[in-house]
Motif scaffolding. Structure first.
Motif, PDB file in Angstrom:
ATOM      1  N   TRP A  15       7.962   2.181  10.700  1.00 45.00           N
ATOM      2  CA  TRP A  15       8.151   2.853   9.416  1.00 45.00           C
ATOM      3  C   TRP A  15       9.048   2.036   8.493  1.00 45.00           C
ATOM      4  O   TRP A  15       8.765   1.897   7.297  1.00 45.00           O
ATOM      5  CB  TRP A  15       8.736   4.248   9.659  1.00 45.00           C
ATOM      6  CG  TRP A  15       8.890   5.052   8.413  1.00 45.00           C
ATOM      7  CD1 TRP A  15      10.019   5.280   7.712  1.00 45.00           C
ATOM      8  CD2 TRP A  15       7.848   5.748   7.706  1.00 45.00           C
ATOM      9  NE1 TRP A  15       9.765   6.061   6.620  1.00 45.00           N
ATOM     10  CE2 TRP A  15       8.433   6.371   6.591  1.00 45.00           C
ATOM     11  CE3 TRP A  15       6.478   5.894   7.916  1.00 45.00           C
ATOM     12  CZ2 TRP A  15       7.707   7.137   5.683  1.00 45.00           C
ATOM     13  CZ3 TRP A  15       5.762   6.657   7.011  1.00 45.00           C
ATOM     14  CH2 TRP A  15       6.361   7.267   5.913  1.00 45.00           C
ATOM     15  N   ASP A  16      10.123   1.485   9.038  1.00 47.86           N
ATOM     16  CA  ASP A  16      11.065   0.715   8.222  1.00 47.86           C
ATOM     17  C   ASP A  16      10.454  -0.556   7.658  1.00 47.86           C
ATOM     18  O   ASP A  16      10.966  -1.107   6.685  1.00 47.86           O
ATOM     19  CB  ASP A  16      12.317   0.364   9.037  1.00 47.86           C
ATOM     20  CG  ASP A  16      13.149   1.587   9.370  1.00 47.86           C
ATOM     21  OD1 ASP A  16      13.032   2.608   8.643  1.00 47.86           O
ATOM     22  OD2 ASP A  16      13.911   1.541  10.349  1.00 47.86           O
ATOM     23  N   ASP A  17       9.373  -1.031   8.265  1.00 50.85           N
ATOM     24  CA  ASP A  17       8.733  -2.257   7.805  1.00 50.85           C
ATOM     25  C   ASP A  17       7.639  -2.004   6.762  1.00 50.85           C
ATOM     26  O   ASP A  17       7.092  -2.954   6.207  1.00 50.85           O
ATOM     27  CB  ASP A  17       8.123  -3.015   8.995  1.00 50.85           C
ATOM     28  CG  ASP A  17       9.180  -3.497   9.973  1.00 50.85           C
ATOM     29  OD1 ASP A  17      10.343  -3.681   9.556  1.00 50.85           O
ATOM     30  OD2 ASP A  17       8.830  -3.688  11.154  1.00 50.85           O
TER      31      ASP A  17
ATOM     32  N   SER B  38       5.916  -0.840   3.169  1.00 51.11           N
ATOM     33  CA  SER B  38       6.281  -0.841   1.754  1.00 51.11           C
ATOM     34  C   SER B  38       6.380   0.604   1.270  1.00 51.11           C
ATOM     35  O   SER B  38       5.909   1.536   1.939  1.00 51.11           O
ATOM     36  CB  SER B  38       5.227  -1.589   0.939  1.00 51.11           C
ATOM     37  OG  SER B  38       4.011  -0.859   0.927  1.00 51.11           O
ATOM     38  N   ASP B  39       6.959   0.792   0.108  1.00 48.66           N
ATOM     39  CA  ASP B  39       7.054   2.141  -0.451  1.00 48.66           C
ATOM     40  C   ASP B  39       5.673   2.744  -0.666  1.00 48.66           C
ATOM     41  O   ASP B  39       5.472   3.943  -0.448  1.00 48.66           O
ATOM     42  CB  ASP B  39       7.824   2.110  -1.778  1.00 48.66           C
ATOM     43  CG  ASP B  39       9.308   1.828  -1.584  1.00 48.66           C
ATOM     44  OD1 ASP B  39       9.810   2.023  -0.460  1.00 48.66           O
ATOM     45  OD2 ASP B  39       9.958   1.434  -2.575  1.00 48.66           O
ATOM     46  N   GLU B  40       4.714   1.925  -1.080  1.00 45.95           N
ATOM     47  CA  GLU B  40       3.348   2.394  -1.286  1.00 45.95           C
ATOM     48  C   GLU B  40       2.722   2.853   0.031  1.00 45.95           C
ATOM     49  O   GLU B  40       2.061   3.894   0.098  1.00 45.95           O
ATOM     50  CB  GLU B  40       2.511   1.280  -1.900  1.00 45.95           C
ATOM     51  CG  GLU B  40       1.124   1.702  -2.305  1.00 45.95           C
ATOM     52  CD  GLU B  40       0.379   0.588  -3.014  1.00 45.95           C
ATOM     53  OE1 GLU B  40      -0.614   0.123  -2.433  1.00 45.95           O
ATOM     54  OE2 GLU B  40       0.793   0.207  -4.117  1.00 45.95           O
ATOM     55  N   GLN B  41       2.938   2.085   1.093  1.00 42.02           N
ATOM     56  CA  GLN B  41       2.399   2.461   2.404  1.00 42.02           C
ATOM     57  C   GLN B  41       3.060   3.729   2.920  1.00 42.02           C
ATOM     58  O   GLN B  41       2.394   4.592   3.497  1.00 42.02           O
ATOM     59  CB  GLN B  41       2.593   1.317   3.402  1.00 42.02           C
ATOM     60  CG  GLN B  41       1.708   0.126   3.133  1.00 42.02           C
ATOM     61  CD  GLN B  41       2.082  -1.059   4.005  1.00 42.02           C
ATOM     62  OE1 GLN B  41       3.268  -1.395   4.154  1.00 42.02           O
ATOM     63  NE2 GLN B  41       1.071  -1.698   4.585  1.00 42.02           N
ATOM     64  N   ARG B  42       4.361   3.849   2.724  1.00 40.01           N
ATOM     65  CA  ARG B  42       5.059   5.063   3.152  1.00 40.01           C
ATOM     66  C   ARG B  42       4.519   6.288   2.434  1.00 40.01           C
ATOM     67  O   ARG B  42       4.321   7.345   3.046  1.00 40.01           O
ATOM     68  CB  ARG B  42       6.558   4.941   2.908  1.00 40.01           C
ATOM     69  CG  ARG B  42       7.250   4.010   3.849  1.00 40.01           C
ATOM     70  CD  ARG B  42       8.713   3.971   3.561  1.00 40.01           C
ATOM     71  NE  ARG B  42       9.369   2.960   4.380  1.00 40.01           N
ATOM     72  CZ  ARG B  42      10.666   2.792   4.431  1.00 40.01           C
ATOM     73  NH1 ARG B  42      11.463   3.549   3.700  1.00 40.01           N
ATOM     74  NH2 ARG B  42      11.183   1.864   5.197  1.00 40.01           N
ATOM     75  N   ALA B  43       4.277   6.169   1.136  1.00 38.39           N
ATOM     76  CA  ALA B  43       3.728   7.290   0.368  1.00 38.39           C
ATOM     77  C   ALA B  43       2.341   7.667   0.887  1.00 38.39           C
ATOM     78  O   ALA B  43       2.016   8.854   1.030  1.00 38.39           O
ATOM     79  CB  ALA B  43       3.671   6.936  -1.116  1.00 38.39           C
TER      80      ALA B  43
END
Length: 57
Positions: free
Chosen positions: A4-6, A8-13
């Protein structure tokens, strides 16, 4: 799958949306299964839920 920490913000969203959709689907199945079992019990088609068991290996 990356940690999760790796991501990107887009992937997390995106994955947060996936989690929300999955949670909604599970909730829907849970509610409808409860309605089905209640109807079966009320109609006398099943007498007890105590004999329903998981058939996991």
């Amino acid at each position: 799958m990356a940690a999760w920490d790796d991501l990107s913000d887009e992937q997390r969203a995106l994955f947060a949306c996936y989690r929300e959709v999955y949670a909604a689907a599970v909730d829907n199945v849970d509610q409808n299964l409860a309605r089905l079992l209640a109807a079966l019990l009320a109609g006398g088609l099943i007498v007890s839920l105590t004999r329903i068991r998981s058939h996991r290996a």
